[in-house]
Scaffold this motif. Structure first.
Motif, PDB file in Angstrom:
ATOM      1  N   ARG A 133       0.835  -1.206   0.000  1.00 11.06           N
ATOM      2  CA  ARG A 133       0.000   0.000   0.000  1.00 11.06           C
ATOM      3  C   ARG A 133       0.872   1.260   0.000  1.00 11.06           C
ATOM      4  O   ARG A 133       2.014   1.233   0.453  1.00 11.06           O
ATOM      5  CB  ARG A 133      -0.918   0.002   1.231  1.00 11.06           C
ATOM      6  CG  ARG A 133      -1.749  -1.264   1.362  1.00 11.06           C
ATOM      7  CD  ARG A 133      -2.946  -1.078   2.255  1.00 11.06           C
ATOM      8  NE  ARG A 133      -2.641  -0.492   3.534  1.00 11.06           N
ATOM      9  CZ  ARG A 133      -3.571  -0.084   4.397  1.00 11.06           C
ATOM     10  NH1 ARG A 133      -4.851  -0.225   4.095  1.00 11.06           N
ATOM     11  NH2 ARG A 133      -3.241   0.437   5.566  1.00 11.06           N
ATOM     12  N   PRO A 145      -6.774   5.706  -6.474  1.00 14.11           N
ATOM     13  CA  PRO A 145      -7.482   5.437  -7.718  1.00 14.11           C
ATOM     14  C   PRO A 145      -8.404   4.233  -7.524  1.00 14.11           C
ATOM     15  O   PRO A 145      -8.268   3.477  -6.545  1.00 14.11           O
ATOM     16  CB  PRO A 145      -6.356   5.124  -8.704  1.00 14.11           C
ATOM     17  CG  PRO A 145      -5.264   4.557  -7.844  1.00 14.11           C
ATOM     18  CD  PRO A 145      -5.364   5.300  -6.532  1.00 14.11           C
ATOM     19  N   PRO A 146      -9.347   4.000  -8.427  1.00 15.04           N
ATOM     20  CA  PRO A 146     -10.260   2.858  -8.274  1.00 15.04           C
ATOM     21  C   PRO A 146      -9.543   1.524  -8.069  1.00 15.04           C
ATOM     22  O   PRO A 146     -10.030   0.666  -7.322  1.00 15.04           O
ATOM     23  CB  PRO A 146     -11.063   2.880  -9.578  1.00 15.04           C
ATOM     24  CG  PRO A 146     -11.066   4.321  -9.988  1.00 15.04           C
ATOM     25  CD  PRO A 146      -9.719   4.840  -9.586  1.00 15.04           C
ATOM     26  N   SER A 147      -8.378   1.362  -8.685  1.00 11.83           N
ATOM     27  CA  SER A 147      -7.661   0.091  -8.582  1.00 11.83           C
ATOM     28  C   SER A 147      -7.107  -0.159  -7.184  1.00 11.83           C
ATOM     29  O   SER A 147      -6.739  -1.298  -6.853  1.00 11.83           O
ATOM     30  CB  SER A 147      -6.515   0.051  -9.591  1.00 11.83           C
ATOM     31  OG  SER A 147      -5.614   1.133  -9.370  1.00 11.83           O
ATOM     32  N   ASP A 148      -7.034   0.882  -6.342  1.00 10.84           N
ATOM     33  CA  ASP A 148      -6.485   0.730  -4.991  1.00 10.84           C
ATOM     34  C   ASP A 148      -7.516   0.274  -3.958  1.00 10.84           C
ATOM     35  O   ASP A 148      -7.130  -0.126  -2.851  1.00 10.84           O
ATOM     36  CB  ASP A 148      -5.895   2.061  -4.502  1.00 10.84           C
ATOM     37  CG  ASP A 148      -4.435   2.242  -4.866  1.00 10.84           C
ATOM     38  OD1 ASP A 148      -3.894   1.382  -5.597  1.00 10.84           O
ATOM     39  OD2 ASP A 148      -3.831   3.243  -4.431  1.00 10.84           O
ATOM     40  N   TYR A 149      -8.802   0.336  -4.278  1.00 13.19           N
ATOM     41  CA  TYR A 149      -9.807   0.049  -3.260  1.00 13.19           C
ATOM     42  C   TYR A 149      -9.683  -1.359  -2.661  1.00 13.19           C
ATOM     43  O   TYR A 149      -9.949  -1.535  -1.464  1.00 13.19           O
ATOM     44  CB  TYR A 149     -11.213   0.299  -3.809  1.00 13.19           C
ATOM     45  CG  TYR A 149     -11.607   1.764  -3.772  1.00 13.19           C
ATOM     46  CD1 TYR A 149     -12.629   2.210  -2.945  1.00 13.19           C
ATOM     47  CD2 TYR A 149     -10.945   2.709  -4.551  1.00 13.19           C
ATOM     48  CE1 TYR A 149     -12.987   3.560  -2.899  1.00 13.19           C
ATOM     49  CE2 TYR A 149     -11.288   4.054  -4.525  1.00 13.19           C
ATOM     50  CZ  TYR A 149     -12.310   4.479  -3.697  1.00 13.19           C
ATOM     51  OH  TYR A 149     -12.649   5.806  -3.655  1.00 13.19           O
ATOM     52  N   PRO A 150      -9.288  -2.388  -3.423  1.00 15.36           N
ATOM     53  CA  PRO A 150      -9.094  -3.707  -2.789  1.00 15.36           C
ATOM     54  C   PRO A 150      -7.994  -3.731  -1.732  1.00 15.36           C
ATOM     55  O   PRO A 150      -7.875  -4.707  -0.985  1.00 15.36           O
ATOM     56  CB  PRO A 150      -8.737  -4.612  -3.975  1.00 15.36           C
ATOM     57  CG  PRO A 150      -9.357  -3.948  -5.159  1.00 15.36           C
ATOM     58  CD  PRO A 150      -9.201  -2.482  -4.893  1.00 15.36           C
ATOM     59  N   THR A 182     -13.130  -6.163   1.979  1.00 17.44           N
ATOM     60  CA  THR A 182     -13.154  -5.869   0.552  1.00 17.44           C
ATOM     61  C   THR A 182     -14.563  -5.540   0.087  1.00 17.44           C
ATOM     62  O   THR A 182     -14.753  -4.681  -0.778  1.00 17.44           O
ATOM     63  CB  THR A 182     -12.576  -7.050  -0.240  1.00 17.44           C
ATOM     64  OG1 THR A 182     -11.341  -7.465   0.341  1.00 17.44           O
ATOM     65  CG2 THR A 182     -12.321  -6.666  -1.687  1.00 17.44           C
ATOM     66  N   PHE A 186     -15.557  -2.160  -1.819  1.00 15.63           N
ATOM     67  CA  PHE A 186     -16.233  -2.139  -3.116  1.00 15.63           C
ATOM     68  C   PHE A 186     -17.502  -1.289  -3.060  1.00 15.63           C
ATOM     69  O   PHE A 186     -17.857  -0.622  -4.035  1.00 15.63           O
ATOM     70  CB  PHE A 186     -16.546  -3.561  -3.568  1.00 15.63           C
ATOM     71  CG  PHE A 186     -15.410  -4.244  -4.286  1.00 15.63           C
ATOM     72  CD1 PHE A 186     -14.096  -4.047  -3.893  1.00 15.63           C
ATOM     73  CD2 PHE A 186     -15.646  -5.101  -5.343  1.00 15.63           C
ATOM     74  CE1 PHE A 186     -13.032  -4.682  -4.542  1.00 15.63           C
ATOM     75  CE2 PHE A 186     -14.607  -5.740  -6.001  1.00 15.63           C
ATOM     76  CZ  PHE A 186     -13.293  -5.523  -5.605  1.00 15.63           C
ATOM     77  N   ARG A 189     -16.316   2.252  -3.394  1.00 13.28           N
ATOM     78  CA  ARG A 189     -15.985   2.570  -4.792  1.00 13.28           C
ATOM     79  C   ARG A 189     -17.249   2.729  -5.634  1.00 13.28           C
ATOM     80  O   ARG A 189     -17.329   3.642  -6.471  1.00 13.28           O
ATOM     81  CB  ARG A 189     -15.087   1.477  -5.367  1.00 13.28           C
ATOM     82  CG  ARG A 189     -14.579   1.763  -6.763  1.00 13.28           C
ATOM     83  CD  ARG A 189     -13.494   0.787  -7.162  1.00 13.28           C
ATOM     84  NE  ARG A 189     -13.987  -0.581  -7.259  1.00 13.28           N
ATOM     85  CZ  ARG A 189     -13.211  -1.622  -7.571  1.00 13.28           C
ATOM     86  NH1 ARG A 189     -11.912  -1.446  -7.783  1.00 13.28           N
ATOM     87  NH2 ARG A 189     -13.715  -2.844  -7.638  1.00 13.28           N
ATOM     88  N   GLU A 234     -16.716 -11.414  -8.809  1.00 14.00           N
ATOM     89  CA  GLU A 234     -15.337 -11.885  -8.703  1.00 14.00           C
ATOM     90  C   GLU A 234     -15.081 -12.360  -7.286  1.00 14.00           C
ATOM     91  O   GLU A 234     -15.795 -11.980  -6.358  1.00 14.00           O
ATOM     92  CB  GLU A 234     -14.350 -10.776  -9.059  1.00 14.00           C
ATOM     93  CG  GLU A 234     -14.441  -9.544  -8.158  1.00 14.00           C
ATOM     94  CD  GLU A 234     -13.502  -8.436  -8.583  1.00 14.00           C
ATOM     95  OE1 GLU A 234     -12.316  -8.499  -8.184  1.00 14.00           O
ATOM     96  OE2 GLU A 234     -13.961  -7.539  -9.311  1.00 14.00           O
TER      97      GLU A 234
END
Length: 271
Positions: A133, A145-150, A182, A186, A189, A234
């Motif tokens: 992180r 960014p959206p890709s960091d939310y997980p 998670t 999500f 997000r 997913e």
């Protein structure tokens, strides 16, 4: 706000000693059937286990609600095995002033054995934030960014009272180990709620024994992972699932996972 259990009682005592130095109001949520004698906190909430184990999602909801009832304007979530740095509360508070609508996450260092978690200088010497992180500079904020939310982890985060009232909450359908963090991220997000990395809001995870893959939580991971996949399309925790597959504990089932043939009878190697 802290979530504690009998398995982490010693870690909780260290954490509460550190927090008491700050004079902050402390809410402890106890996950086992009843809190032990001698456990002190300004607010003590009991959330007993459900049919599938500890109710972590319900505990976070209950603790945050109690903090609001007590008049909190900022809620800081810490797991029982996490010790805050002396800067953590101030950095989260300043970040909440700047990003009122955001969920705030500070760096987490996993301590090696033998570190005196009551000694601030000792903690600083071992500072090594988890590399997965971002670790922004002191007094700086970085919007994810959206890709960091997980990468959201509930062991240390904060948000304003207004943000908590607006939702989302943790989904209490998750019981036992895994998935609820998670899922919460999500939902953030999906609603375009900012996730912000906070420089030097450091938490230090006290050392305790763990397994390289959490075989003891295999049933929980499959159950909660399936619930997550039905909602989001997913699976979470895929790193652990692939490791379980390598060990012959699970196998692929279409787009999902199921117990492998070697464990269909309930026997688990190493578990």
């Amino acid at each position: 706000m802290t979530i504690g259990s009998a398995a982490r009682r010693a870690h909780l005592e260290v954490q509460q000693t550190v927090l008491a130095r700050s004079g902050v109001r402390r809410v402890v949520v106890w996950l086992d059937d009843s809190p032990p004698p001698g456990l002190t906190a300004d607010e003590l909430v009991s959330v007993p286990p459900g049919p599938h184990g500890l109710r972590l999602a319900a505990a976070r909801n209950a603790g945050a609600d109690r903090a609001l009832e007590a008049g909190a304007s900022l809620i800081v979530f810490l797991d029982a095995d996490c010790v805050p740095s002396s800067d953590l509360l101030d950095r989260y508070a300043a970040a909440a002033d700047a990003e009122l609508d955001a969920v705030l996450c500070g760096p987490v260092t996993y301590l090696p054995p033998g570190v005196d978690a009551l000694d601030e200088q000792e903690l600083r010497r071992h500072r090594a934030p988890h590399a997965a992180r971002p670790d922004p500079a002191d007094h700086s904020l970085l919007r994810a960014p959206p890709s960091d939310y997980p990468l959201f982890w509930s062991l240390s985060f904060a948000l304003s009272a207004e943000r908590w009232r607006s939702g989302p909450r943790f989904d209490e359908a998750y019981e036992g180990y895994g998935g609820e963090d998670t899922d919460f991220a999500f939902h953030l997000r999906e609603r375009d709620v900012p996730l912000v990395w906070v420089g030097r809001a450091d938490a230090y995870h006290q050392h305790h024994s763990t397994s390289s893959s959490p075989v003891q939580h295999l049933d929980d991971i499959l159950r909660n992972g399936r619930l997550f996949a039905e909602r989001w399309g997913e699976w979470p925790m895929t790193g652990w699932l692939r490791e379980f597959e390598r060990q012959g504990l699970v196998s692929r089932d279409g787009d999902g996972w199921r117990l492998g043939a070697s464990t269909a009878s309930g026997a688990r190697p190493g578990g």
